[in-house]
Design a protein around this motif. Structure first.
Motif, PDB file in Angstrom:
ATOM      1  N   LEU A  11       0.831  -1.204   0.000  1.00 23.50           N
ATOM      2  CA  LEU A  11       0.000   0.000   0.000  1.00 23.50           C
ATOM      3  C   LEU A  11       0.865   1.253   0.000  1.00 23.50           C
ATOM      4  CD1 LEU A  11      -2.873   1.174   0.290  1.00 23.50           C
ATOM      5  CD2 LEU A  11      -2.464   1.195   2.736  1.00 23.50           C
ATOM      6  N   GLY A 113      -6.685   1.381   5.482  1.00 24.52           N
ATOM      7  CA  GLY A 113      -6.090   0.660   4.353  1.00 24.52           C
ATOM      8  C   GLY A 113      -5.163  -0.442   4.823  1.00 24.52           C
ATOM      9  N   ALA A 141     -10.527  -2.189  -0.407  1.00 22.42           N
ATOM     10  CA  ALA A 141      -9.146  -1.732  -0.322  1.00 22.42           C
ATOM     11  C   ALA A 141      -8.778  -0.888  -1.537  1.00 22.42           C
ATOM     12  CB  ALA A 141      -8.209  -2.932  -0.209  1.00 22.42           C
ATOM     13  N   LEU A 144     -10.289   2.454  -1.093  1.00 20.58           N
ATOM     14  CA  LEU A 144      -9.546   3.198  -0.072  1.00 20.58           C
ATOM     15  C   LEU A 144      -8.246   3.752  -0.640  1.00 20.58           C
ATOM     16  CD1 LEU A 144     -10.029   1.028   3.140  1.00 20.58           C
ATOM     17  CD2 LEU A 144     -10.805   3.353   2.772  1.00 20.58           C
ATOM     18  N   ARG A 145      -7.623   2.972  -1.475  1.00 23.29           N
ATOM     19  CA  ARG A 145      -6.392   3.470  -2.101  1.00 23.29           C
ATOM     20  C   ARG A 145      -6.682   4.670  -2.988  1.00 23.29           C
ATOM     21  NH1 ARG A 145      -4.457  -1.902  -1.869  1.00 23.29           N
ATOM     22  NH2 ARG A 145      -5.683  -2.553  -3.655  1.00 23.29           N
TER      23      ARG A 145
END
Lengths: 202, 1117
Positions: A11, A113, A141, A144-145
């Protein structure tokens, strides 16, 4: 630090592709150089709101899917097993200025995240056949990124904030399976709760 | 501890015996008085006696000890290693600490040692030894002697010492380590170790086991493991050990050593609540104990959703026992403990050990790599890191490959790849499956050259060689140089079944292969694909991709199928030919050449393009042979020939045929004259003039054929013509009409009414056109019934309806029908429908009204008229003949009252017969005179009462009967000529004809003839007999009268008279019931005088006097 290898590092590599990424960073001075690797779209706030609404809209389904996949007695003891009792969760003040709110949002999204990455990793090991859950976790996810990227763009382009101190979710790699399940459930409960607040705040 | 030195034991025994004797004596002495006291006192005395006895015993013991204390005593010897005996004795009293003794052991020799009180002596050989212990430097002490034998020595091993106690918490296993100290033992001995495991702070024994080892003269460290059923974290565990040495050479007592010091295992105190075991993998169906180590009070525990009873451990720690646990889901089984505001738990993974790998199969695609596949068998219910791992081991080479399923992969393919080793063809594989609960294995011995499953051939290419052969090339990856390949080529041709051809070839290093495929058809699209295997055969590869190819053209193999038809005017000959099928055309037909030749000349037409399949020739009357040739790019076909000559036909009969589906069977008789062949041509019969749909050539030896065509349609009539070929000329042999399937007529026949009469209708109809008939006509159905156009609704004209008549006309040539026996001037509903073998056609209806029947009408009129005339005539005749009576009845002469001859009557009539009583006329006064004069203003009725002699004297009449049977009760009428019975005068009797007007009013008129039939009854005057009317009272009266002789009682029916004389004006004094017509005198005086119509008459009935009354008159009454 297996969590860094499995959940956080990818991430952070995506979001902070530069030397030193991954360590807590202070908010830069206003005049610091703000480098983004892609041009920020013009309708950033609109996209942020849309992404928050999307996350808020799917949070409950994700929460239900998660605790259902953990087996009994999770579905019947949500208050004790899945209560949003997450320590060190970044705070959020809905009444702050946009800049403050964006900074807090950034911290929250970064926290979520990494936590979601840990949950995804744990569930792929624990529930290898729960494809629907995996799919929803991955989709969340991803969103969220994207949200994190947009918030950073906004902070960078409007407020010239290039780096924000972030705290990460609890590392579950060394914990037993029940703790992983419980922490994941608590975190998704918190995620559902905070997303409702965030969607309202923006 | 047993006394080891027997002399001492004897000594002690002797002393004890003495003491016992004394004690018994004392006891007996003390006991005796007790018999003399009461029970309460006895109990108190008994306690006292025991107290006293104890004191005496102590005294005596002290005395003995004091005697012994003067010498060493109580010699004891023990050993813990058999190399030295530890002997000890009690020192004499007064001996100081550290006193020395001389110990002498005497057997065959004497050896003395200067020792202290507890000293070690070397082990003695088996046997008795006298041991003398002599205290040194002790005055007042005497030496002691003991007999010592090995049997009196105890072997008590040293207390073992636990070297180490450790725990494997993950497996709940304790590891115990200790040293047997075997080096101190001179020889081999068996050792039994006893180990005890204690749990919890109250040290509950949970395990007590023995463990045998051997002492081998060396110090050996021993290990013992124990797996607890409860996680070791749940409670403190203690372990202790002792031993027992079983030395067969030692004859003394052998005893267990003391328990070692206890060692324990416990978790360091932690305030955090934890549940154990964590992430445990256990066999499904087994039992499990789960505990919660906590400082909080646990409220409940449950596995999944099932609550379990708590087992309390130390402090707040609790445990639960799970029995026969079920296999878990992939995420495990949650076991949780609830405290007030939280839940703690653990996850248990209950599953199975791996099943034996099934259907293990190893093969190779390319002889470079072996792929082994298997079926894992029963699921283990364990996933992720707990899933089964597989190891494929090859025993000849000692190499192996391991299969670790990706933790996040859900790939269900169980396969492993093993690199083929050079110069090794036979492999012995062992597949080992292992998980946390166990392991299994499966083996396979395989010669890999026999297990080649080639990959899919690629790069398939086709290249032409000629019109019937091509070359196929493909690539088959693999190292097949040492083996043979067997490849299969599938050849697909359009609209044809596929063909398989096998080719064998040796494998080549380049992996490119080539083969030739021949025996193909020219100008044909082929689709090729290929698959390969090896020799010996194991498995085919998958089919390669298809490759399509069009072979080159060749000359047409045959000429076109031709036929000829003369044009309708008979001048031109039309040549038809069919396009060559693709397998005969061998290419694209570019054109056709048509030529015709006679004996004199040969002519050709210009090239006819491919799209045209007929040509018209203008021929003269010569016979020609027509030839047609098809051409493609490769050349021309052989010519097809046909003669123009047509042999005249004999009398032809048109036959019928029925088919089925899209085919129809035609048959004909064998004709040996037909030497060429038969040609069946057919066309749609609805087409006018010569037509040709198609034709078919049949060998000359056939007598039947099935004509099949997709163009055939049900309900369509086709004409089939069967031609026979003879001497190159064709002759029409048969003409057949047929249907592949009959349908019901599409329309109803048109019909009209040709003629209509009063009782019949003539109907005429038309034929249905062939195209509308749609089948062979079988007949008509004609329905008719009465009905109007607007009101009659024939609902389904079934013959079963009672009012519908049906005529089935099976003579299809009949076109008219006369319907007879109808009613005149009646509307009829007519319906006509045709039917074929396919069913009933629609119906057509018509309404027809029959004509009126005039003769009947005339008859109906004439008959009533004639009847009326006859009746009139008869009436007239009757009236004429009865005119007098009528006159008398209705228009009598009205007598003149002045000419009343009542008195004369008395004289003239009654004088001559003295027997008869004369009527006294004096009192006879006309009681009623009705004067009917038209000129009079109004009739006046004057009622005058008279006293009838009969009425007043009825007894007189009865008296008169014996005198004369003729009762003259009335005066004869004036008109004597009217007497009907003239004989009465001669007979001496007389009958007075009395015409009474009242008889006209008799309701029951008797015919005239009846008068004669009742002459007796009619004798005398009995008008009353006919008077009864409807009154009940009157009926009763009448009945009474019947019993009496007929007499004159006209008074009795006065009401009747009034009632039945509608036109008679009633007297205003109508209530006078004694009004009578009975007076003989009144006959002449009482006549109806036709009055003028008096509408004011209150009793005038509207009915009045009618014609009926005319016929009801009784003139003889």
């Amino acid at each position: 630090m297996k969590v860094l290898a499995a959940g956080v590092v990818p991430l952070l590599l995506v979001l902070h592709w530069k030397p030193g990424a991954g360590s807590p960073l202070p908010i830069n001075p206003v005049n610091a150089t703000c480098n983004t690797h892609h041009p920020c779209p013009s309708n950033l706030m609109s996209q942020i709101r849309s992404q928050l609404a999307q996350l808020n809209g799917t949070a409950n389904a994700l929460f239900i899917l998660y605790y259902t996949a953990q087996g009994e007695p999770f579905p019947n003891n949500l208050d004790k097993l899945c209560g949003p009792n997450v320590t060190d969760f970044p705070p959020f003040q809905p009444n702050g200025t946009e800049k403050v709110r964006l900074v807090e949002l950034y911290r929250i999204v970064a926290y979520l995240g990494t936590a979601l990455g840990n949950i995804t990793r744990d569930q792929k090991t624990l529930n290898p056949t729960a494809h629907s859950l995996h799919s929803k976790l991955n989709a969340t996810a991803d969103t969220l990124r994207g949200l994190l990227s947009n918030v950073l763009c906004r902070l960078c382009s409007k407020y010239h904030v290039a780096h924000v101190d972030v705290a990460y979710g609890p590392d579950t790699s060394g914990k037993d399976v029940f703790q992983k399940k419980k922490l994941g459930c608590q975190l998704l409960g918190k995620y559902k709760q905070v997303m409702a607040v965030l969607a309202q705040a923006f | 501890m047993l006394p080891l030195v027997w002399p001492h034991t004897i000594l002690v025994a002797d002393g004890r015996t003495d003491c016992s004797t004394q004690m018994m004596d004392i006891s007996l002495c003390l006991k005796r008085p007790s018999w003399l006291v009461d029970s309460k006192r006895v109990r108190m005395t008994s306690h006292f006696q025991w107290l006293l006895l104890t004191a005496v015993l102590l005294y005596l013991t002290n005395q003995v000890n004091s005697q012994k204390k003067s010498t060493p005593h109580d010699l004891k010897c023990v050993t813990n290693n058999l190399q030295m005996w530890d002997c000890s004795w009690r020192a004499p009293s007064g001996a100081g600490r550290g006193a020395s003794y001389e110990v002498c052991i005497e057997n065959r020799s004497r050896s003395c040692y200067q020792l202290e009180k507890n000293s070690k002596i070397p082990p003695l050989l088996p046997g008795d030894y006298e041991i003398t212990v002599n205290p040194l430097y002790e005055f007042g002490s005497s030496k002691s002697k003991f007999i010592l034998n090995e049997k009196n020595v105890s072997l008590i091993p040293e207390t073992p010492e636990i070297l180490n106690l450790s725990a494997d918490f993950s497996t709940s296993t304790l590891h115990l380590k200790w040293d047997d100290k075997g080096s101190v033992f001179p020889h081999y001995s068996n050792v039994i170790w006893e180990i005890k495991v204690l749990r919890k702070k109250n040290m509950e024994i949970v395990k007590l086991v023995t463990y045998s080892t051997t002492l081998n003269g060396k110090d050996t460290v021993h290990h013992w493991n124990w797996t607890s059923d409860m996680p070791l974290e749940c409670a403190i565990h203690y372990v202790g050990i002792r031993c027992y040495i079983d030395d067969p050479q030692f004859s003394g007592h052998k005893e267990w050593s003391d328990w070692s010091l206890l060692k324990n295992i416990s978790l360091p105190p932690d305030s955090q609540t934890m549940v154990f075991p964590q992430d445990k993998v256990i066999l499904a169906g087994s039992d499990l104990t789960v505990c919660c180590v906590t400082q909080e009070k646990v409220l409940s525990a449950q596995i999944g959703s099932t609550h379990c009873p708590l087992i309390h451990l130390d402090g707040e720690n609790v445990a639960i026992k799970i029995r026969n646990i079920s296999a878990s889901a992939s995420s495990g089984t949650n076991v949780v403990f609830s405290v007030e505001d939280n839940i703690f738990g653990t996850v248990v993974f209950a599953g199975y050990p791996p099943d034996i790998p099934q259907k293990l199969n190893c093969e190779t695609y390319d002889l470079k790599e072996i792929i082994c596949t298997w079926n894992p068998g029963r699921p283990t219910s364990l996933a992720g890191p707990r899933s089964t791992s597989y190891t494929l081991f090859e025993s000849f080479s000692g190499k192996y490959v391991r299969f670790n399923r990706d933790e996040v992969s859900a790939n269900e393919n169980y396969q492993l790849f093993f690199q083929i080793l050079s110069n090794q063809e036979v492999y012995n594989f062992t597949l080992n499956a292992q998980n946390l609960l166990g392991q299994t294995e499966s083996t396979l011995l395989v010669n890999i050259t026999e297990k080649v499953h080639p990959r899919i051939p690629t790069s398939l290419k086709v290249k032409d060689i000629n019109s019937t052969a091509v070359t196929l090339s493909w690539h088959l990856p693999g190292n097949f140089t040492k083996i043979k390949l067997l490849c299969q080529i599938e050849i697909n041709k359009t609209n044809s079944e596929h063909e398989l051809r096998n080719v064998t070839m040796r494998g080549v290093e380049s992996s490119n292969y080539l083969t030739t495929v021949d025996k193909l058809n020219p100008y044909t699209i082929y689709t090729f694909r290929i698959r390969c295997s090896t020799d010996p055969f194991w498995k085919w590869s998958k089919w390669s991709n298809e490759k399509q190819c069009l072979t080159t053209e060749a000359i047409p193999s045959k000429g076109p199928d031709i036929w000829r038809e003369w044009s309708s005017d008979g001048k031109n000959l039309i040549i038809y030919w069919k396009p060559l099928p693709i397998n005969e055309a061998n290419g694209k037909i570019l054109s056709y050449n048509v030529s015709y030749s006679s004996d004199e000349e040969t002519k050709s037409l210009s090239e006819i393009p491919d799209t045209q399949h007929k040509a018209e020739l203008q021929l003269d009357k010569n016979d020609y042979i027509i030839s047609v040739v098809a051409k493609n790019s490769a050349g021309s076909s052989p010519p097809s020939k046909i003669a123009s000559m047509e042999i005249p036909s004999d009398d032809l009969k048109i036959e019928q045929a029925l088919g089925m589906g899209n085919r129809i069977l035609l048959t004909w008789n064998y004709d040996p004259n037909m030497t060429c062949d038969y040609v069946i041509k057919w066309c749609n019969s609805s087409q006018s003039g010569p037509c040709l749909m198609d034709w078919k050539k049949i060998p000359s030896n056939s007598t039947e054929t099935v004509i099949e065509s997709d163009q055939f349609r049900p309900g369509v009539r086709y004409n089939f013509s069967v031609y026979g070929c003879r001497n190159q000329g064709y002759q029409l042999l048969h003409s057949i009409i047929g249907y592949v399937e009959e349908l019901a007529p599409a329309i109803a026949p048109n019909f009209t009414v040709e003629d209509t009469s009063a009782d019949s209708i003539l109907v005429k109809w038309e034929e249905i056109p062939v195209e509308e008939l749609r089948g062979f006509l079988r007949g008509y159905l004609f329905y008719f019934e009465k009905g109007e156009r607007d009101t009659s609704k024939i609902m389904g004209l079934e013959s079963g309806r009672f009012d519908t008549k049906v005529k089935n006309i099976t003579d299809i040539s009949q076109k008219t029908l006369r319907i007879a026996d109808l009613q005149g001037k009646t509307s009829y509903h007519l319906v006509l429908r045709a039917y074929t073998g396919g069913g009933m056609g629609p119906e057509r209806s018509m309404f027809v009204v029959t004509k009126e029947n005039s003769e009947g009408l005339i008859i109906a009129i004439l008959i009533p008229v004639a009847v009326a005339v006859i009746i009139g005539v008869v009436t007239s005749i009757l009236c004429y003949r009865k005119r007098e009576w009528i006159k008398e009845t209705f228009y009598p002469d009205i007598p003149n009252p002045e000419n009343c001859k009542a008195l004369q009557f008395q004289k003239s009539v009654c004088e001559g017969n003295s027997a008869l009583k004369t009527l006294e006329m004096n009192p006879c006064t006309p009681n009623n005179v009705e004067v009917l004069e038209t000129r009079s203003v109004a009739p006046k009725i004057e009622d005058t009462e008279i006293i009838s002699p009969v009425a007043e004297r009825p007894e007189d009449r009865s008296d008169a009967e014996p005198e004369n049977h003729v009762v003259v009760s009335y005066c004869p009428p004036v008109i004597e000529e009217e007497l009907a019975n003239p004989g009465a005068e001669g007979g001496g009797g007389s009958q007075v004809i009395y015409i009474d007007i009242q008889s006209m009013y008799q309701p029951q008129a008797k015919p005239e003839g009846e008068l004669d039939s009742d002459p007796v009854g009619g004798a005398g005057y009995k008008p009353q007999m006919h008077l009864p009317i409807t009154s009940t009272v009157d009926d009763l009266d009448a009945d009474d009268d019947l019993d009496k002789t007929a007499g004159y009682r006209p008074q009795a029916n006065v009401n009747t008279w009034n009632l039945v004389s509608p036109d008679s004006p009633r007297s205003t004094d109508s209530n006078s019931e004694i009004v009578s017509f009975g007076s003989p005198c009144s006959i002449n005086s009482r006549q109806f005088l036709i009055p003028p119509k008096d509408e004011d008459s209150p009793k005038s009935s509207g009915g009045g006097w009618s014609f009926t009354n005319f016929f009801q008159s009784k003139p003889n009454d």
